[in-house]
Design a protein around this motif. Structure first.
Motif, short mmCIF file in Angstrom:
data_model
loop_
_atom_site.label_atom_id
_atom_site.label_comp_id
_atom_site.label_asym_id
_atom_site.label_seq_id
_atom_site.Cartn_x
_atom_site.Cartn_y
_atom_site.Cartn_z
N ILE A 130 0.85 -1.19 0.00
CA ILE A 130 0.00 0.00 0.00
C ILE A 130 0.89 1.24 0.00
O ILE A 130 1.80 1.35 0.81
CB ILE A 130 -0.93 0.03 1.23
CG1 ILE A 130 -1.82 -1.21 1.25
CG2 ILE A 130 -1.80 1.30 1.21
CD1 ILE A 130 -2.72 -1.29 2.47
N MET A 145 -4.54 6.42 -2.99
CA MET A 145 -3.92 5.22 -2.44
C MET A 145 -3.71 4.21 -3.56
O MET A 145 -4.57 4.02 -4.42
CB MET A 145 -4.78 4.61 -1.33
CG MET A 145 -4.98 5.52 -0.13
SD MET A 145 -5.96 4.74 1.16
CE MET A 145 -4.87 3.42 1.65
N LEU A 158 -3.87 5.78 6.08
CA LEU A 158 -4.86 4.98 5.36
C LEU A 158 -6.09 5.80 4.97
O LEU A 158 -7.06 5.24 4.48
CB LEU A 158 -5.29 3.78 6.20
CG LEU A 158 -4.22 2.71 6.44
CD1 LEU A 158 -4.77 1.58 7.28
CD2 LEU A 158 -3.70 2.18 5.10
N SER A 209 0.41 5.47 0.03
CA SER A 209 -0.55 6.55 0.23
C SER A 209 0.05 7.88 -0.20
O SER A 209 1.26 8.12 0.00
CB SER A 209 -0.98 6.63 1.71
OG SER A 209 -1.54 5.40 2.13
#
Length: 307
Positions: free
Chosen positions: A2, A23, A18, A4
């Motif tokens: 992930i 993202m 998050l 961001s």
């Protein structure tokens, strides 16, 4: 994995949160898939479609967001096969957030060079624009590689070069299919933008995307048509070369066959034994005459059968 990003000063800035504006889920593992299911309400079918390279482009409209399956070209790394691959990525867009789901982290590379990125919509449109130009760049590379293959083929006419031309032609078919399905997505996105009262700048950019995609589609079609004609022409040239080679071999055989015939007749000990009481200048002409009459009879018989 992930990654961001937040939108700051017209560009993407990497952060560790998050709840970021943008993202990227690169080849998500089981935990990241659960996060997409639970936190972002992305169902299993949509997630599987985003990571399926054979999935067709489409767009789904939901009350709070829209979800796109977009066909994008893979980065070309060269090699002997000369194959250009196409993959899929998923784009979950809402006014305040953009999620990108792909098999690698390349979809967000190179964004922000043409325009400032101030909203997730700017990132989405710039990503689509970047992919269309990626297709155009690959088409230029295909054209250059095709010219080089033609020169190599004219010099050696090896099967390897013809196979590489087939691979390029197959890649163009996949490109045409992907670009055409992307065009349908852009058309539906344009209609949605008018209904949702997007800004005039965003609608104008979508119109530019549709025009660029149509031009890319036409260019890929032209290259595919030219390639099909070239492959057919090269195949005919190889057949002609093979026919010329066989013709030369046949001429060589025609030259040596009479010599073999004379040597065979002269080496027949049984014939010499049977004609021992007859002068050779009588027996051998009679034998040649009989052979010629037999050959003539066979020719006449074959002609009658062929009618």
């Amino acid at each position: 994995m992930i990654k961001s990003f937040e939108l700051s000063h017209g560009a993407l800035q990497a952060i560790e949160r998050l709840d970021a504006d943008v993202m990227l889920f690169s080849n998500p593992d089981a935990a990241e898939r659960d996060l997409l299911h639970s936190h972002f309400k992305l169902d299993e079918h949509a997630l599987a479609s985003a990571l399926d390279p054979d999935e067709v482009s489409r767009i789904e409209f939901h009350p709070d967001n829209l979800f796109l399956i977009w066909k994008r070209p893979e980065n070309y790394s060269g090699g002997g096969s000369l194959a250009f691959e196409v993959s899929s990525c998923g784009l979950l867009f809402s006014p305040g957030r953009l999620l990108v789901i792909a098999t690698d982290d390349s979809p967000l590379s190179g964004l922000g060079t043409r325009q400032s990125l101030n909203t997730p919509l700017d990132v989405l449109l710039d990503l689509l624009f970047n992919n269309i130009h990626h297709y155009l760049g690959h088409l230029k590379v295909i054209k250059m590689v095709a010219r080089e293959l033609q020169q190599k083929f004219n010099a050696s006419m090896q099967n390897q070069h013809l196979i590489q031309m087939f691979n390029l032609s197959e890649s163009l078919i996949y490109y045409i299919n992907a670009i055409h399905s992307n065009g349908a997505v852009l058309t539906r996105l344009r209609n949605h933008a008018a209904k949702e009262h997007f800004s005039a700048e965003a609608i104008g950019l979508i119109d530019d995307l549709i025009i660029e995609n149509n031009q890319c589609y036409k260019q890929a079609e032209i290259y595919s048509t030219v390639f099909s004609g070239l492959i057919d022409a090269r195949g005919n040239l190889m057949n002609n070369s093979m026919n010329n080679l066989l013709r030369k071999l046949t001429l060589i055989n025609v030259v040596f066959l009479p010599l073999n015939l004379i040597a065979s007749i002269g080496g027949m000990s049984e014939f010499s034994m049977m004609t021992a009481g007859t002068p050779w200048w009588v027996s051998y002409p009679l034998f040649l005459t009989a052979m010629m009459l037999g050959a003539g009879g066979m020719v006449i018989g074959l002609k009658r059968l062929a009618r």
